[in-house]
Design an enzyme around this catalytic site. Structure first.
Site, PDB file in Angstrom:
ATOM      1  N   CYS A 162      36.702  50.936 -19.094  1.00  0.00           N
ATOM      2  CA  CYS A 162      38.110  50.301 -19.676  1.00  0.00           C
ATOM      3  C   CYS A 162      37.575  50.816 -21.675  1.00  0.00           C
ATOM      4  O   CYS A 162      37.121  49.569 -22.016  1.00  0.00           O
ATOM      5  CB  CYS A 162      37.471  48.655 -19.236  1.00  0.00           C
ATOM      6  SG  CYS A 162      39.184  47.911 -20.398  1.00  0.00           S
TER       7      CYS A 162
ATOM      8  N   HIS B  56      44.209  48.687 -17.562  1.00  0.00           N
ATOM      9  CA  HIS B  56      43.419  48.734 -16.827  1.00  0.00           C
ATOM     10  C   HIS B  56      43.789  47.110 -16.220  1.00  0.00           C
ATOM     11  O   HIS B  56      43.080  46.128 -15.148  1.00  0.00           O
ATOM     12  CB  HIS B  56      41.955  48.375 -16.507  1.00  0.00           C
ATOM     13  CG  HIS B  56      41.501  49.896 -17.142  1.00  0.00           C
ATOM     14  ND1 HIS B  56      40.435  50.299 -15.810  1.00  0.00           N
ATOM     15  CD2 HIS B  56      40.780  50.473 -18.106  1.00  0.00           C
ATOM     16  CE1 HIS B  56      39.969  51.091 -16.247  1.00  0.00           C
ATOM     17  NE2 HIS B  56      39.987  51.405 -18.079  1.00  0.00           N
TER      18      HIS B  56
ATOM     19  N   ASP C  37      43.432  53.949 -23.816  1.00  0.00           N
ATOM     20  CA  ASP C  37      42.143  53.782 -22.922  1.00  0.00           C
ATOM     21  C   ASP C  37      42.513  54.869 -21.817  1.00  0.00           C
ATOM     22  O   ASP C  37      43.464  56.339 -22.015  1.00  0.00           O
ATOM     23  CB  ASP C  37      43.039  52.794 -22.128  1.00  0.00           C
ATOM     24  CG  ASP C  37      41.323  52.643 -20.663  1.00  0.00           C
ATOM     25  OD1 ASP C  37      40.855  51.539 -21.400  1.00  0.00           O
ATOM     26  OD2 ASP C  37      41.417  53.446 -20.379  1.00  0.00           O
TER      27      ASP C  37
ATOM     28  N   SER D  58      31.373  57.404 -23.024  1.00  0.00           N
ATOM     29  CA  SER D  58      30.754  55.813 -22.695  1.00  0.00           C
ATOM     30  C   SER D  58      29.628  55.503 -21.466  1.00  0.00           C
ATOM     31  O   SER D  58      29.474  54.455 -21.060  1.00  0.00           O
ATOM     32  CB  SER D  58      32.070  56.027 -21.325  1.00  0.00           C
ATOM     33  OG  SER D  58      33.614  55.950 -21.531  1.00  0.00           O
TER      34      SER D  58
END
Length: 621
Positions: A387, A373, A365, A326
């Site tokens: 997310c 989320h 996720d 990420s």
């Protein structure tokens, strides 16, 4: 008694005598001319040759090696030094019988078979009357023994020499590198005339990249020797020119802090000064002691390093290629905004998974077990809470070709241009890359994986630090560099490294900076725990990169997995968030989550950096 005189012809006898005298005279004259010719040849034609040979028996020209340039950190702390050592050398022409001499020496001091083997290899490459090292770094006892027995060791000599020494030991091994003995392959590729006074050459790191600058220029000395080859006096000397002293951008205190906190973890940390692009710290752990390589590492020590499962010789900072996870979401978010694929007001709903039409297996996720989320997730919230579903959608809308072309402008998928050899380019995949590399077509599922820094995508810690610095500087095309000056003169690496400019609207930079700041300084941020009690602001992004694939119907449980297959923990950051001075990237192999492992380590390192900056400001004030 018979009288034969009546039969002797006096005239004939005189002619015979005359012929013999003439022949003898001619022979004498010819021999005389031959002697005179040879004398002329020896005294005139070959005069200089014999003078040279005579002088070689009395006067010897010896190379004088230059002191290798020193290496300092940005504050003048010595990182690479030269210290005197005593070595046993041999001039073969003075030895009489080399094998006898070697045998005598082995009876006096310990000389290994490896020493003999390497000596004989160097002997093949030598010039006449050149001192060839047999054993390095003699002890005081060994020097005493050789001194007492010098009268019977013709051709052997104990000589003092400056040898490379790294006072910081393992702390800078992967950046500074080390010097070592010149091997046969290197000997074929170098100008041997430059190395007559030394048998060492830069092998790795700064030592190798700046070998020409650090080496210096060879000097010469004419010395008078006695019949045994012992030096009696120096007749003349041309002093060598020392190698250039290098000052680096590195901060020794920051480097030590990072290495100490990382310890023996398999990890890498890179910090960049945003204003200059200078590398403030570059750490790869575990590390090793470079001093062991200078005079030749033992087979046992080398085998231990090579066979270690933690690979201490591997420079993870520039050669380790990892899924960035990420940490690339801020970059992809900027690409989406600039290409009008999304806006700052664009929102999606995240149920905890993403389904691609025609594909049965969903993409989950990271908090799918909590139901995702929720609804109305915009880009800022997708960065703050990390997310995945937002980026699955956005990645497909952008397309892999646009992601790949724009990512290269941030330094991903190509070498950064740092002044070190061996940097790996990572992988920023594209349709053509997959076709060329794997012979397969590109699928939408591949794009989904790449959109969260997984799949085929790989990056080095240095590339992630460069990416972060370019985000922090709002698009400045920062090229990382280590050397700031040579002999006190500012140095700019002149290799015309190609850079594509970043043209992204100012409001998008501001938006992304705020989102990254909220990762650390708002309760929903994935790195919120490191933001407590800070007297400066950090903008950051956590990352957790999967090492193995988990089935869609199974949960990731590291207690059921071998530790070498745990997720990698990553964190990128710049600070202070409002006026960035430093950008950094950190990875801990198999460390678990970026938020719980990498981010807290980064906080400690950044605290140390800003505490030191504050101290220097107080001292300066």
């Amino acid at each position: 008694m018979n009288d034969n005189s009546a039969f002797v012809n006096d005239t004939e006898m005189k002619r015979l005598f005359s012929r013999r005298v003439l022949f003898a005279s001619i022979v004498a004259i010819v021999v005389g001319f031959m002697v005179l010719g040879r004398y002329f040849d020896l005294q005139v034609n070959q005069h200089q040759d014999f003078v040279t040979q005579s002088n070689n028996n009395r006067v010897l020209m010896r190379p004088v090696s230059p002191p290798r340039g020193l290496i300092f950190d940005r504050n003048g702390e010595l990182l690479a030094d030269n210290k005197p050592t005593y070595n046993l050398t041999i001039v073969n022409e003075r030895s009489g019988n080399l094998e006898v001499l070697l045998n005598d020496l082995r009876q006096l001091i310990e000389i290994s078979s490896q020493d003999i083997y390497q000596f004989k290899n160097r002997l093949k490459r030598r010039k006449p009357y050149q001192n060839i090292p047999l054993k390095y770094n003699l002890s005081e006892r060994e020097r005493s023994i050789l001194g007492v027995n010098s009268f019977r060791l013709n051709g052997a000599e104990v000589s003092a020499k400056l040898t490379r020494y790294y006072p910081q030991g393992p702390f800078f091994a992967h950046v500074i590198g080390y010097v070592g003995r010149i091997n046969e392959i290197e000997n074929r590729n170098i100008d041997t005339s430059l190395y007559r006074g030394t048998d060492s050459i830069g092998k790795l790191g700064i030592e190798k990249y700046y070998e020409h600058a650090l080496l210096g220029k060879l000097g010469h000395e004419h010395v008078e020797t006695n019949a045994r080859g012992r030096v009696m006096r120096s007749l003349s000397k041309e002093d060598p020119i020392p190698g250039a002293n290098l000052e680096l951008y590195l901060d020794a205190n920051l480097q030590r802090t990072a290495q100490k906190i990382l310890g023996d973890k398999r990890a890498a940390f890179v910090a960049i000064e945003i204003k200059t692009g200078g590398i403030l710290a570059m750490v790869s752990t575990p590390s090793y002691d470079p001093n062991k390589f200078v005079l030749g590492i033992s087979q046992g020590d080398y085998s231990e390093l090579v066979n270690s499962e933690n690979q201490p010789l591997f420079n993870r900072a520039i050669r380790g290629q990892y899924p960035p996870g990420s940490t690339i979401k801020p970059m992809f978010g900027l690409i989406g905004l600039q290409n009008k694929i999304i806006t700052t007001k664009h929102v999606i709903d995240d149920p905890g998974f993403f389904v691609l039409k025609g594909v049965e297996r969903p993409w989950r996720d990271h908090n799918s077990d909590k139901g995702g989320h929720g609804e109305g997730i915009d880009l800022a919230q997708a960065i703050i809470e990390s997310c995945d579903v937002y980026f699955y959608n956005m990645g497909l809308d952008i397309g892999i070709e646009t992601l790949a072309s724009f990512s290269s402008m941030f330094g991903i998928g190509q070498v950064t241009g740092i002044d070190l050899h061996g940097e790996q380019p990572g992988i920023m995949p594209s349709k053509s890359w997959k076709k060329l590399t794997l012979g397969e077509p590109w699928f939408d599922g591949d794009t989904i994986n790449v959109s969260i820094g997984q799949g085929f995508m790989l990056a080095t810690p240095l590339q992630l630090a460069v990416m972060t610095a370019r985000i922090a500087s709002r698009g400045s095309q920062i090229v990382p560099k280590l050397v700031s000056s040579k002999n006190g003169v500012n140095y700019t690496k002149n290799d015309n490294f190609p850079i594509t400019p970043l043209d992204i609207h100012s409001e998008y930079w501001t938006y992304m900076h705020q989102a990254m700041r909220n990762v650390v300084h708002t309760p929903r941020g994935t790195a919120y725990r490191i933001g407590k009690d800070l007297n400066y602001l950090i903008a950051g992004k956590t990352g957790t990169a999967q090492v193995i694939s988990i089935d869609a119907d199974k949960e990731y449980d590291k207690t059921q997995i071998d530790q070498t297959k745990w997720d990698h923990a990553l964190f990128i950051a710049f600070a202070p968030a409002e006026d960035p001075k430093i950008a950094m990237a950190l990875i801990v192999e198999n460390g678990g989550h970026g938020s719980s492992t990498a981010a807290p380590i980064a906080r400690v390192i950044l605290d140390a950096y800003f505490n030191e900056v504050e101290k220097q400001m107080l001292v300066g004030g």
